[in-house]
Design an enzyme around this catalytic site. Sequence first.
Site, short mmCIF file in Angstrom:
data_model
loop_
_atom_site.label_atom_id
_atom_site.label_comp_id
_atom_site.label_asym_id
_atom_site.label_seq_id
_atom_site.Cartn_x
_atom_site.Cartn_y
_atom_site.Cartn_z
N TYR A 204 -8.78 2.53 -2.38
CA TYR A 204 -9.13 1.57 -1.33
C TYR A 204 -7.83 0.87 -0.94
O TYR A 204 -7.26 0.14 -1.76
CB TYR A 204 -10.14 0.52 -1.83
CG TYR A 204 -11.53 1.06 -2.06
CD1 TYR A 204 -11.86 1.78 -3.20
CD2 TYR A 204 -12.54 0.81 -1.13
CE1 TYR A 204 -13.15 2.25 -3.40
CE2 TYR A 204 -13.84 1.28 -1.33
CZ TYR A 204 -14.13 2.00 -2.46
OH TYR A 204 -15.41 2.47 -2.67
N PRO A 296 -20.19 0.20 4.32
CA PRO A 296 -20.01 1.17 3.23
C PRO A 296 -18.91 0.83 2.21
O PRO A 296 -18.76 1.54 1.22
CB PRO A 296 -19.68 2.47 3.97
CG PRO A 296 -19.21 2.06 5.32
CD PRO A 296 -19.87 0.76 5.64
N LYS A 300 -22.83 0.99 -1.63
CA LYS A 300 -24.08 0.50 -2.22
C LYS A 300 -25.38 1.02 -1.57
O LYS A 300 -26.45 0.93 -2.18
CB LYS A 300 -24.12 -1.04 -2.14
CG LYS A 300 -23.17 -1.74 -3.08
CD LYS A 300 -23.76 -1.82 -4.48
CE LYS A 300 -22.72 -1.97 -5.55
NZ LYS A 300 -22.20 -0.73 -6.13
P1 RFL Z 1 -32.04 7.45 5.32
O1 RFL Z 1 -31.11 8.23 4.45
O2 RFL Z 1 -31.58 7.02 6.64
O3 RFL Z 1 -33.37 8.31 5.45
C1 RFL Z 1 -34.39 7.95 6.35
C2 RFL Z 1 -35.16 9.20 6.73
O4 RFL Z 1 -36.24 8.82 7.59
C3 RFL Z 1 -36.32 9.74 8.66
N1 RFL Z 1 -36.99 9.10 9.80
C4 RFL Z 1 -38.25 9.37 10.18
N2 RFL Z 1 -39.16 10.20 9.67
C5 RFL Z 1 -40.38 10.24 10.30
N3 RFL Z 1 -40.66 9.53 11.41
C6 RFL Z 1 -39.77 8.66 11.92
N4 RFL Z 1 -40.09 7.94 12.99
C7 RFL Z 1 -38.50 8.56 11.31
N5 RFL Z 1 -37.39 7.84 11.57
C8 RFL Z 1 -36.49 8.17 10.64
C9 RFL Z 1 -34.88 10.13 8.93
O5 RFL Z 1 -34.80 11.36 9.61
C10 RFL Z 1 -34.30 10.17 7.53
O6 RFL Z 1 -34.38 11.46 6.97
O7 RFL Z 1 -32.54 6.12 4.56
P2 RFL Z 1 -32.75 5.82 2.99
O8 RFL Z 1 -33.62 6.87 2.35
O9 RFL Z 1 -33.14 4.41 2.93
O10 RFL Z 1 -31.31 6.01 2.32
C11 RFL Z 1 -30.23 5.16 2.64
C12 RFL Z 1 -28.90 5.91 2.49
O11 RFL Z 1 -28.96 7.12 3.20
C13 RFL Z 1 -27.70 5.05 2.98
O12 RFL Z 1 -27.86 3.72 2.55
C14 RFL Z 1 -26.36 5.59 2.46
O13 RFL Z 1 -26.03 6.82 3.07
C15 RFL Z 1 -25.26 4.55 2.71
N6 RFL Z 1 -23.94 5.01 2.30
C16 RFL Z 1 -23.53 4.97 0.98
N7 RFL Z 1 -24.39 4.55 0.02
C17 RFL Z 1 -24.02 4.58 -1.28
O14 RFL Z 1 -24.82 4.17 -2.15
N8 RFL Z 1 -22.79 5.05 -1.69
C18 RFL Z 1 -21.87 5.49 -0.78
O15 RFL Z 1 -20.80 5.95 -1.17
C19 RFL Z 1 -22.21 5.43 0.60
N9 RFL Z 1 -21.35 5.86 1.54
C20 RFL Z 1 -23.05 5.53 3.27
C21 RFL Z 1 -21.75 5.95 2.85
C22 RFL Z 1 -23.43 5.66 4.61
C23 RFL Z 1 -22.54 6.18 5.53
N10 RFL Z 1 -22.98 6.32 6.87
C24 RFL Z 1 -22.84 7.49 7.63
C25 RFL Z 1 -23.82 5.28 7.43
C26 RFL Z 1 -20.87 6.47 3.74
C27 RFL Z 1 -21.24 6.58 5.09
C28 RFL Z 1 -20.22 7.12 6.02
C1 PHB Z 2 -17.61 8.37 0.37
O1 PHB Z 2 -17.10 9.16 -0.43
O2 PHB Z 2 -18.24 8.75 1.37
C2 PHB Z 2 -17.48 6.91 0.14
C3 PHB Z 2 -16.83 6.47 -1.00
C4 PHB Z 2 -16.70 5.10 -1.22
C5 PHB Z 2 -17.21 4.21 -0.29
C6 PHB Z 2 -17.85 4.67 0.86
C7 PHB Z 2 -18.00 6.02 1.07
O3 PHB Z 2 -17.05 2.88 -0.50
#
Ligand code: RFL
Ligand code: PHB
Length: 421
Positions: A204, A296, A300
């Site tokens: 980071y 992000p 978390k």
């Molecule tokens: P999701 O993963 O968004 O899944 C929701 C699902 O609901 C569907 N959906 C519907 N289905 C039926 N009818 C509808 N009307 C619907 N509307 C939506 C969608 O198609 C989808 O499949 O939510 P969920 O399950 O709450 O999970 C949350 C996580 O995905 C999210 O918090 C993480 O990806 C965040 N995040 C990270 N979290 C971590 O714990 N560690 C990480 O390292 C981390 N890195 C990140 C991240 C998120 C990122 N982005 C792209 C926002 C890195 C990035 C770049």
């Molecule tokens: C990732 O690998 O996508 C990633 C790692 C650490 C973070 C956010 C995203 O804080």
Amino acid sequence: MIRKRTQVGIVGAGPAGLVLSHLLHLAGIESVILEARSRSEVESTLRAGVLEQGTVDLLTRCGVGERLQREGFVHHGIELRFGGQPHRIALSDLTGGRAITVYPQHEVIKDLVRARVDSGGTLVFEARDVSIHDYGSTRPRIRYVCANGDQELRCDFIAGCDGFHGGCRASVPARARTEYARHYPFGWFGILVRAAPYAAELIYAHHDRGFSLVSTRSPEVQRLYFQCAPNDDTAHWPDDRIWRELQARLQTTDDWRLERGDIFQKGIIAMRSFVVEPMQYGRLFLAGDAAHIVPPTGAKGLNLAVADVYILANALAEFYASGRKEGLERYSAAALERVWRAEHFSWWMTSMLHRFEDDPFQHRLQLAQLNYVTSSRAAATALAENYVGLPLTDGMSSAGQSALAPEALTTLAHLAVSARM
Ligand code: RFL
Ligand code: PHB
């Protein structure tokens, strides 16, 4: 209209919906997942990478951690880079041996979908026009359209696990919910690169030009991010400009070099903090991104989604086993306790590491904070324990008492047995 029945109707097959369905199955409770996208889309969307210790322990204990244990990278520290110097935060030394595992979210999803399919679970992909009804009564319904036409799913409870843009939260009348939000004046530019790992641990980096992050996906694919304008466009960033920018931001006084690789994906991610309160409305329970978003920087989001549904699964198991509603009534308060802790941590990490335009005062505060966190054991411990994740709680006992890593599923398993009797 075809009518079906289940115990828990789950909207969304992200980490929240899939983990919930799996935990309910272990407790002998039926559920149906309705997902708007196709299975292949759900299994290939690239998002998170970092799993907390509690998430890894839970997935492992409930039988979906085998590939994660084999293919995930366990990291015992992270690097904070600023002023051209690397500073290690020894996560495991500071937290009694806890660590993070880098294992991509879409691999977690694949493992969970397979587990549900193998155990005969019902997942409806490509469900259109999903709408929820009567969740204020004891007989909620979910309507949707699939290849077989119009459907109605009757259930005892609805879990809104449909992410930030899903419809479940929005179905609750605005007067019944309170929303807290913060937008940040920057985004993250993320790339995937074909290259060998750049570092043994995540980096980071704080820099006058802005934040950057070096992460990994596999021995062949690396994940890099850098702070960009919130309305930036990937078209403004040809590969050569990306590499020059990353090299400038990651520069150290002893000349750390970033080998260029083949960039095969680029995208821009908005940064926001968001919480809705409460997370329960009658028999509708919101979980994961449907209820809260973190920037992000603290890694978390996925972990919070898992922590929510762990509480919810326990409360539902208790209800079906004994008819007691205390756990369900406590769900929102129990989940929000952890949510607000993670909101604070993610906001704090974001504030410490990013460049805020034309704010030299903030810049000096950031350096003071970074120096403190990397020189005081107490401050480093506070970062480390939040980063590896506080122990999961099941929400059944008072906060903080049920450090449930090993006992967690025993609770569920116990309730499962009682539920079947
Ligand atoms: P999701 O993963 O968004 O899944 C929701 C699902 O609901 C569907 N959906 C519907 N289905 C039926 N009818 C509808 N009307 C619907 N509307 C939506 C969608 O198609 C989808 O499949 O939510 P969920 O399950 O709450 O999970 C949350 C996580 O995905 C999210 O918090 C993480 O990806 C965040 N995040 C990270 N979290 C971590 O714990 N560690 C990480 O390292 C981390 N890195 C990140 C991240 C998120 C990122 N982005 C792209 C926002 C890195 C990035 C770049
Ligand atoms: C990732 O690998 O996508 C990633 C790692 C650490 C973070 C956010 C995203 O804080």
